[in-house]
Design a protein around this motif. Structure first.
Motif, PDB file in Angstrom:
ATOM      1  N   ARG A 278       0.842  -1.194   0.000  1.00 10.10           N
ATOM      2  CA  ARG A 278       0.000   0.000   0.000  1.00 10.10           C
ATOM      3  C   ARG A 278       0.880   1.248   0.000  1.00 10.10           C
ATOM      4  O   ARG A 278       1.994   1.240   0.522  1.00 10.10           O
ATOM      5  CB  ARG A 278      -0.925   0.003   1.215  1.00 10.10           C
ATOM      6  N   THR A 279       0.331   2.324  -0.545  1.00  8.74           N
ATOM      7  CA  THR A 279       1.106   3.554  -0.706  1.00  8.74           C
ATOM      8  C   THR A 279       1.693   4.050   0.609  1.00  8.74           C
ATOM      9  O   THR A 279       2.828   4.520   0.667  1.00  8.74           O
ATOM     10  CB  THR A 279       0.220   4.658  -1.315  1.00  8.74           C
ATOM     11  N   THR A 280       0.932   3.958   1.672  1.00 11.25           N
ATOM     12  CA  THR A 280       1.364   4.532   2.951  1.00 11.25           C
ATOM     13  C   THR A 280       2.016   3.523   3.888  1.00 11.25           C
ATOM     14  O   THR A 280       2.365   3.875   5.024  1.00 11.25           O
ATOM     15  CB  THR A 280       0.152   5.163   3.677  1.00 11.25           C
ATOM     16  N   ASP A 281       2.193   2.278   3.450  1.00 16.11           N
ATOM     17  CA  ASP A 281       2.695   1.230   4.342  1.00 16.11           C
ATOM     18  C   ASP A 281       4.031   1.576   4.982  1.00 16.11           C
ATOM     19  O   ASP A 281       4.225   1.382   6.191  1.00 16.11           O
ATOM     20  CB  ASP A 281       2.824  -0.101   3.588  1.00 16.11           C
TER      21      ASP A 281
ATOM     22  N   LEU B  38       7.675   4.125  -6.849  1.00 16.92           N
ATOM     23  CA  LEU B  38       8.783   3.350  -6.303  1.00 16.92           C
ATOM     24  C   LEU B  38       8.597   3.318  -4.787  1.00 16.92           C
ATOM     25  O   LEU B  38       8.442   4.367  -4.148  1.00 16.92           O
ATOM     26  CB  LEU B  38      10.117   4.000  -6.661  1.00 16.92           C
ATOM     27  N   ARG B  39       8.618   2.130  -4.218  1.00 12.41           N
ATOM     28  CA  ARG B  39       8.356   1.988  -2.789  1.00 12.41           C
ATOM     29  C   ARG B  39       9.426   1.133  -2.122  1.00 12.41           C
ATOM     30  O   ARG B  39      10.004   0.247  -2.756  1.00 12.41           O
ATOM     31  CB  ARG B  39       6.985   1.338  -2.555  1.00 12.41           C
ATOM     32  N   ARG B  40       9.667   1.401  -0.883  1.00 12.82           N
ATOM     33  CA  ARG B  40      10.571   0.562  -0.102  1.00 12.82           C
ATOM     34  C   ARG B  40       9.975  -0.840   0.022  1.00 12.82           C
ATOM     35  O   ARG B  40       8.765  -1.005   0.145  1.00 12.82           O
ATOM     36  CB  ARG B  40      10.776   1.149   1.281  1.00 12.82           C
ATOM     37  N   GLY B  41      10.858  -1.853   0.017  1.00 20.07           N
ATOM     38  CA  GLY B  41      10.374  -3.224  -0.001  1.00 20.07           C
ATOM     39  C   GLY B  41      10.172  -3.846   1.358  1.00 20.07           C
ATOM     40  O   GLY B  41       9.122  -4.424   1.634  1.00 20.07           O
TER      41      GLY B  41
ATOM     42  N   HIS C  53      -4.571   5.961  -5.111  1.00 19.78           N
ATOM     43  CA  HIS C  53      -3.768   7.181  -5.097  1.00 19.78           C
ATOM     44  C   HIS C  53      -3.268   7.572  -6.489  1.00 19.78           C
ATOM     45  O   HIS C  53      -2.507   8.514  -6.629  1.00 19.78           O
ATOM     46  CB  HIS C  53      -2.583   7.023  -4.136  1.00 19.78           C
ATOM     47  N   GLY C  54      -3.674   6.851  -7.509  1.00 16.18           N
ATOM     48  CA  GLY C  54      -3.419   7.289  -8.872  1.00 16.18           C
ATOM     49  C   GLY C  54      -2.111   6.844  -9.465  1.00 16.18           C
ATOM     50  O   GLY C  54      -2.068   5.888 -10.233  1.00 16.18           O
ATOM     51  N   LEU C  55      -1.012   7.506  -9.138  1.00 14.32           N
ATOM     52  CA  LEU C  55       0.248   7.286  -9.828  1.00 14.32           C
ATOM     53  C   LEU C  55       0.949   5.995  -9.390  1.00 14.32           C
ATOM     54  O   LEU C  55       0.847   5.567  -8.246  1.00 14.32           O
ATOM     55  CB  LEU C  55       1.189   8.466  -9.575  1.00 14.32           C
ATOM     56  N   HIS C  56       1.666   5.393 -10.350  1.00 18.78           N
ATOM     57  CA  HIS C  56       2.550   4.282 -10.023  1.00 18.78           C
ATOM     58  C   HIS C  56       3.704   4.854  -9.202  1.00 18.78           C
ATOM     59  O   HIS C  56       3.959   6.053  -9.217  1.00 18.78           O
ATOM     60  CB  HIS C  56       3.096   3.638 -11.291  1.00 18.78           C
TER      61      HIS C  56
ATOM     62  N   TYR D 203       9.233  -1.155  -7.877  1.00 22.31           N
ATOM     63  CA  TYR D 203       8.302  -0.414  -8.723  1.00 22.31           C
ATOM     64  C   TYR D 203       6.958  -1.123  -8.708  1.00 22.31           C
ATOM     65  O   TYR D 203       6.894  -2.340  -8.883  1.00 22.31           O
ATOM     66  CB  TYR D 203       8.819  -0.337 -10.166  1.00 22.31           C
ATOM     67  N   THR D 204       5.894  -0.382  -8.492  1.00 31.42           N
ATOM     68  CA  THR D 204       4.586  -1.012  -8.459  1.00 31.42           C
ATOM     69  C   THR D 204       3.519  -0.109  -9.040  1.00 31.42           C
ATOM     70  O   THR D 204       3.605   1.121  -8.935  1.00 31.42           O
ATOM     71  CB  THR D 204       4.195  -1.400  -7.019  1.00 31.42           C
TER      72      THR D 204
END
Length: 370
Positions: A321-324, A359-362, A354-357, A347-348
């Motif tokens: 999730r975006t805010t995880d 890059l998130r921490r794993g 939340h719209g945009l794709h 990359y997800t």
């Protein structure tokens, strides 16, 4: 703005044929990708720049792990157990079984995926391995109790990936799914016969389930394997048959199903706090990859985690999730745990509203050991 776009989108798509809707969706997805990547162009983060350069050379792809391969992938021999009617691979000389009887290609690719892209063992096949659960500081030590709550669900995946390993895995999943779950597969249209039959395919295939536990089985004192998918129970029991004295299978989930209260038969659940309580004063390592349920499970166990006097380390996925990532950091800080973030980004396109794709921490690792 997003609400306005959604309303307009619904009006437009209601007047188009299925074929035109699909083409328009692809165009919107491509535009979304380009807009999403722009914000990373001038980042000061070296890992983001590495990921951005990788994705820039592979536009509109599904590279979950956007870093170059730096080590050659090992070859994998797949064996077939005639008695159990299951395929298996040998990991460090130990059989690791899969719930796939005929598709040796898929079995070998899933094992490679766990080694290389999922990086479940932290072997460093890429420039960065954002999904590694262990590190030099936080890892499974001799005598630890391991609680393994993880898996991988391939859902709604489309063959637009140029990620070396993932693309092969997706194709093999589709080949297997077309034969066995045809009712869940989108049919090719006569106008576009070259399309892959892989939209709306969903398979609970796991990331070589039990691999981490099998890798450390000789040095841990106990393993709790949490598994809710019935199709994995037989292979997991076969894999750990030689270690019955060490392994306890938890058939169910760590979180109660609250989405459909009308279901007559509720799924079996067990609380994380209850599992931790079984460990007494032993050192515990918890691996959590739960498709976005991680934070809710941790919140249920918050009081136990905060007051525990035995050493507890958790390796928790932070990208579903975006805010995880921010929420998990805040949670662990609130209960007094030290944290460590695995280097690199994933990359997800799991935009969860939340719209945009992005890059998130794993993975975040946290521990009450100061």
């Amino acid at each position: 703005m997003l609400e306005i776009f959604t309303a307009l989108w619904d009006k437009v798509t209601s007047r188009l044929s299925d074929q035109n809707v699909e083409a328009l969706q692809d165009s919107v997805k491509a535009l979304n990708y380009e807009l999403s990547m722009l914000r990373y162009k001038d980042s000061d983060d070296a890992d983001i720049r590495l990921a951005y350069e990788y994705l820039k050379q592979r536009p509109f792809c599904a590279a979950l792990f956007p870093y170059e391969l730096v080590r050659e992938m090992p070859s994998v021999d797949v064996h077939f157990d005639k008695k159990l009617k299951m395929c298996y691979v040998l990991h460090d000389g130990k059989p690791l079984y899969f719930p796939i009887a005929e598709n040796a290609k898929l079995v070998s690719l899933l094992y490679l995926y766990a080694l290389v892209d999922d990086d479940i063992l932290g072997n460093g096949y890429r420039q960065r391995s954002p999904h590694a659960f262990q590190s030099e500081r936080y890892h499974i030590e001799a005598g630890d109790v391991l609680i393994d709550a993880g898996g991988w669900v391939a859902k709604d995946m489309i063959d637009d990936s140029t990620d070396e390993v993932l693309n092969d895995v997706l194709n093999a999943i589709v080949e297997d799914a077309v034969e066995k779950v045809k009712d869940k597969v989108h049919k090719n249209s006569p106008e576009n016969p070259a399309d892959k039959e892989q939209r709306y395919v969903e398979k609970d295939i796991g990331s070589a389930r039990g691999l981490l536990a099998l890798d450390v089985i000789d040095r841990v004192s106990k393993v709790y394997l949490v598994e809710k998918s019935k199709r994995w129970w037989k292979p997991l029991h076969a894999t750990f048959a030689p270690y019955k004295d060490k392994v306890e299978f938890v058939k169910g989930d760590l979180l109660e199903d609250k989405q459909d209260p009308k279901k007559k038969k509720k799924k079996a659940t067990i609380r994380l706090a209850d599992l931790l309580a079984r460990c007494g004063q032993q050192r515990v390592f918890v691996m959590m990859d739960m498709e976005g349920q991680e934070l809710e499970v941790l919140r249920e166990a918050q009081e136990y985690l905060r007051t525990a006097t035995n050493p507890i380390t958790l390796a928790v996925c932070a990208y579903h999730r975006t805010t995880d990532y921010a929420d998990l950091l805040q949670f662990f800080e609130a209960i007094g745990y030290q944290t460590e973030t695995q280097p690199g980004y994933m990359y997800t396109d799991m935009n969860d509203g939340h719209g945009l794709h992005s890059l998130r921490r794993g993975v975040i690792r946290a521990s009450n050991v100061i």
